[in-house]
Design an enzyme around this catalytic site. Structure first.
Site, PDB file in Angstrom:
ATOM      1  N   GLU A  34      12.059  11.653  11.474  1.00 50.79           N
ATOM      2  CA  GLU A  34      11.138  11.721  10.348  1.00 50.79           C
ATOM      3  C   GLU A  34      10.394  10.398  10.278  1.00 50.79           C
ATOM      4  O   GLU A  34      10.982   9.345  10.023  1.00 50.79           O
ATOM      5  CB  GLU A  34      11.901  12.007   9.047  1.00 50.79           C
TER       6      GLU A  34
ATOM      7  N   GLU B  74       0.223   9.337   7.833  1.00 48.36           N
ATOM      8  CA  GLU B  74       0.984   8.823   8.977  1.00 48.36           C
ATOM      9  C   GLU B  74       0.408   9.259  10.316  1.00 48.36           C
ATOM     10  O   GLU B  74       0.411   8.478  11.285  1.00 48.36           O
ATOM     11  CB  GLU B  74       2.461   9.234   8.831  1.00 48.36           C
TER      12      GLU B  74
ATOM     13  N   ASP C  88      10.279  14.607   2.882  1.00 45.93           N
ATOM     14  CA  ASP C  88      11.614  14.626   3.505  1.00 45.93           C
ATOM     15  C   ASP C  88      12.226  16.014   3.347  1.00 45.93           C
ATOM     16  O   ASP C  88      12.886  16.533   4.258  1.00 45.93           O
ATOM     17  CB  ASP C  88      12.547  13.598   2.841  1.00 45.93           C
TER      18      ASP C  88
HETATM   19  N1  LIG Z   1       3.162  18.922  -6.457  1.00 48.16           N
HETATM   20  C1  LIG Z   1       3.646  19.310  -5.303  1.00 48.16           C
HETATM   21  N2  LIG Z   1       4.272  20.520  -5.163  1.00 48.16           N
HETATM   22  C2  LIG Z   1       4.762  20.909  -3.977  1.00 48.16           C
HETATM   23  N3  LIG Z   1       4.669  20.182  -2.839  1.00 48.16           N
HETATM   24  C3  LIG Z   1       4.067  18.981  -2.915  1.00 48.16           C
HETATM   25  C4  LIG Z   1       3.523  18.492  -4.130  1.00 48.16           C
HETATM   26  N4  LIG Z   1       2.985  17.269  -3.898  1.00 48.16           N
HETATM   27  C5  LIG Z   1       3.188  17.025  -2.578  1.00 48.16           C
HETATM   28  N5  LIG Z   1       3.824  18.039  -1.981  1.00 48.16           N
HETATM   29  C6  LIG Z   1       4.195  18.112  -0.555  1.00 48.16           C
HETATM   30  O1  LIG Z   1       4.972  16.983  -0.248  1.00 48.16           O
HETATM   31  C7  LIG Z   1       4.415  16.283   0.871  1.00 48.16           C
HETATM   32  C8  LIG Z   1       4.660  14.778   0.701  1.00 48.16           C
HETATM   33  O2  LIG Z   1       5.134  14.280   1.879  1.00 48.16           O
HETATM   34  P1  LIG Z   1       5.320  12.721   2.170  1.00 48.16           P
HETATM   35  O3  LIG Z   1       4.063  12.000   1.950  1.00 48.16           O
HETATM   36  O4  LIG Z   1       5.945  12.615   3.509  1.00 48.16           O
HETATM   37  O5  LIG Z   1       6.362  12.331   1.027  1.00 48.16           O
HETATM   38  P2  LIG Z   1       7.772  11.580   1.105  1.00 48.16           P
HETATM   39  O6  LIG Z   1       7.705  10.709   2.306  1.00 48.16           O
HETATM   40  O7  LIG Z   1       7.822  10.833  -0.180  1.00 48.16           O
HETATM   41  O8  LIG Z   1       8.849  12.591   1.209  1.00 48.16           O
HETATM   42  C9  LIG Z   1       2.934  16.656   0.849  1.00 48.16           C
HETATM   43  O9  LIG Z   1       2.407  16.578   2.154  1.00 48.16           O
HETATM   44  C10 LIG Z   1       2.955  18.096   0.327  1.00 48.16           C
HETATM   45  O10 LIG Z   1       3.101  19.018   1.390  1.00 48.16           O
HETATM   46  O1  LIG Z   2      11.467   2.549   4.231  1.00 48.22           O
HETATM   47  P1  LIG Z   2      12.654   2.639   3.350  1.00 48.22           P
HETATM   48  O2  LIG Z   2      12.869   1.424   2.529  1.00 48.22           O
HETATM   49  O3  LIG Z   2      13.871   3.078   4.116  1.00 48.22           O
HETATM   50  O4  LIG Z   2      12.358   3.762   2.244  1.00 48.22           O
HETATM   51  C1  LIG Z   2      12.027   5.046   2.478  1.00 48.22           C
HETATM   52  C2  LIG Z   2      11.355   5.655   1.271  1.00 48.22           C
HETATM   53  O5  LIG Z   2      10.942   6.930   1.689  1.00 48.22           O
HETATM   54  C3  LIG Z   2      11.547   7.949   0.907  1.00 48.22           C
HETATM   55  O6  LIG Z   2      12.692   8.376   1.613  1.00 48.22           O
HETATM   56  C4  LIG Z   2      10.585   9.098   0.720  1.00 48.22           C
HETATM   57  O7  LIG Z   2      10.208   9.629   1.973  1.00 48.22           O
HETATM   58  C5  LIG Z   2      11.906   7.257  -0.397  1.00 48.22           C
HETATM   59  O8  LIG Z   2      12.920   7.913  -1.079  1.00 48.22           O
HETATM   60  C6  LIG Z   2      12.251   5.863   0.049  1.00 48.22           C
HETATM   61  O9  LIG Z   2      12.012   4.945  -0.971  1.00 48.22           O
HETATM   62 MG   LIG Z   3       7.367  11.184   4.272  1.00 47.05          MG
END
Ligand SMILES: Nc1ncnc2c1ncn2[C@@H]1O[C@H](COP(=O)(O)OP(=O)(O)O)[C@@H](O)[C@H]1O
Ligand SMILES: O=P(O)(O)OC[C@H]1O[C@](O)(CO)[C@@H](O)[C@@H]1O
Ligand SMILES: [Mg+2]
Length: 462
Positions: free
Chosen positions: A269, A299, A442
């Site tokens: 990931e 990304e 995630d």
């Molecule tokens: N309000 C929402 N409801 C459902 N899915 C969402 C919503 N907002 C974002 N998402 C999904 O979550 C994804 C976020 O992924 P990402 O940027 O990798 O987040 P993180 O790294 O914090 O897990 C978006 O690409 C979208 O597909």
């Molecule tokens: O780069 P780091 O410090 O491991 O953090 C990863 C960040 O990405 C997330 O896992 C979301 O994708 C957060 O919960 C977290 O804060």
């Molecule tokens: Mg992510």
């Protein structure tokens, strides 16, 4: 959508996760909070710093500039903070609304355990008490330790080491439609999302400690799949003279060890890596050892930028056109020799794989469907606590751009060369007022990869 079928498969599956878990201290940003920050530092100063585009947060103005930049674009981003002296500045400026488990390992471990996977083995080189106790109280969620020179899987909540530090990231959740003034400009946030200040404490090492390493081949044999993340936490230099290369080489060796006894499938990931050199190394050196990679729309642009496609990268970042994402995805798949690439964006999720992939387009779409139902469930409820919760996500309709996205995708397929590939998309089920957005990616990736493995197993090809 037959998510019940996947849930049944999951009961027979085990996954290994490494390396990162932390506490996410979340701030729900309000318009006046942003305005106050801009006024405190002055609009001109903020604008100037945005142009300089600091890649790490060394002082408060770096934070304000990168935050405002993220708000202007509405893109997810994360910027590292090495200087721990800034903690007091943050704590005096913000009250945290909630604390939740964070990090790919933390978020995915709790999700899979709550979905009743047979076994989830979650590893993080540091595991303080507060951190461990954020894992859900389930017997299928384990942490690897060594006892009497043997691998011993302990309940994750109980496997903490008192002396280990707890890493706290600050998460700023922003919502579409928020408005604020930057000097003469009125800015409206185009999409909801999160901005992460990733703490990089001195003690942090992204690695499998030497006690556990000899057992990686055995773990690889025990599980159906591996999800790795956290490479973004590797630093260029360490006080003892070690460099990023040392930890990257160890990370590569970890994957080889996991695959030594059996070619277990590995998903990486990806996360935002500000340092371009490190980003390039992770793509060039780690991706080729993985089978599957997941990433968001910012990304994929960041990656293309460092592997020689800056124009395509800029186009994706600025216009987010689906055909550019397909082009970029094909490049990454081919250049790093992946089996499958998954890209999640605000409006759709996409798989790119080769036409020789044993799964049909319909099957691949069902895997993405499960992923978007999971994300919609988490966005609606805050957490996925049991498989039954998925009925909530299933009721969330596709986003209003869904039909348009499908049309543009079909158009793109006719225009660019897709022979030799299987490419499928599904629109996201966007929750209008999400509890939070951090970790939704995630969640998507964990759901997509697990259901992909389940489908391969059903077909008897894995
Ligand atoms: N309000 C929402 N409801 C459902 N899915 C969402 C919503 N907002 C974002 N998402 C999904 O979550 C994804 C976020 O992924 P990402 O940027 O990798 O987040 P993180 O790294 O914090 O897990 C978006 O690409 C979208 O597909
Ligand atoms: O780069 P780091 O410090 O491991 O953090 C990863 C960040 O990405 C997330 O896992 C979301 O994708 C957060 O919960 C977290 O804060
Ligand atoms: Mg992510």
């Amino acid at each position: 959508m037959d998510w019940q079928g996947f849930v049944k498969d999951f009961k027979e599956m085990a996954l290994y996760l490494a390396y990162n878990t932390n506490v996410d201290a979340i701030v729900y940003l309000k318009e006046d909070m942003v305005q106050r920050l801009i006024d405190e530092f002055g609009a001109e100063g903020v604008k100037k710093r945005i142009e300089e585009y600091p890649r790490q947060i060394d002082e408060p103005l770096d934070f304000v500039a990168r935050l405002v930049h993220a708000l202007k674009t509405g893109k997810p981003n994360a910027v590292p903070m090495f200087n721990q002296e800034l903690n007091s500045w943050f704590d005096s400026h913000f009250k945290y609304d909630v604390e939740r488990i964070g990090g790919q390992v933390g978020i995915i471990a709790n999700l899979l355990a709550n979905l009743n996977f047979k076994q989830v083995i979650a590893y993080s080189p540091i595991l303080g008490k507060k951190q461990a106790e954020m894992f859900v109280d389930r017997n299928n969620l384990l942490y690897p330790t060594v006892e009497h020179e043997m691998l011993a899987l302990k309940k994750a909540r109980e496997a903490y080491r008192e002396s280990d530090p707890v890493k706290v990231n600050r998460i700023f959740e922003f919502r579409k439609g928020m408005k604020f003034k930057l000097g003469g400009d009125l800015i409206e946030v185009p999409h909801s999302g999160r901005f992460i200040v990733s703490s990089r404490p001195d003690e942090l090492r992204i690695e499998t400690k030497d006690d556990i390493r000899p057992f990686l081949p055995k773990i690889g044999e025990m599980v159906d799949g591996v999800i790795l993340s956290g490479y973004q936490g590797i630093k260029k230099f360490y006080p003892d003279g070690k460099t990023a290369d040392y930890y990257l080489n160890r990370a590569k060796r970890d994957i080889e060890l996991l695959k030594r006894n059996r070619d277990v499938k590995v998903h990486v990931e990806f996360a935002s890596i500000q340092d371009k050199e490190l980003r390039k190394k992770v793509v060039r050196e780690i991706f080729p050892l993985a089978d599957s990679v997941g990433m968001d729309e910012a990304e994929i642009a960041h990656i293309l930028n460092v592997i020689g496609y800056p124009e395509l990268s800029d186009r994706i970042f600025n216009y987010n056109r689906i055909e550019d994402v397909v082009l970029g995805g094909k490049i990454i798949l081919d250049e790093t020799n992946l089996e499958i690439l998954q890209i999640h964006t605000i409006y759709y999720i996409m798989y790119i794989t080769r036409s020789s992939n044993p799964l049909s387009e319909k099957e691949l779409r069902s895997s993405l469907e499960l992923a978007t139902i999971l994300a919609a469930t988490r966005a609606s409820l805050g957490d996925v606590k049991s498989p039954q919760d998925l009925t909530v996500g299933q009721k969330v309709p596709y986003n209003e751009q869904g039909e348009y996205v499908k049309l543009r995708f079909e158009e793109a397929r006719r225009r660019i060369r897709t022979r030799g590939y299987k490419i499928v998309i599904t629109p996201t089920r966007l929750v209008k007022q999400p509890v939070s957005t951090v970790g939704l990616g995630d969640t998507i990736s964990a759901g997509a990869f697990s259901s992909y493995l389940a489908l391969l197993k059903r077909k008897g090809v894995y």
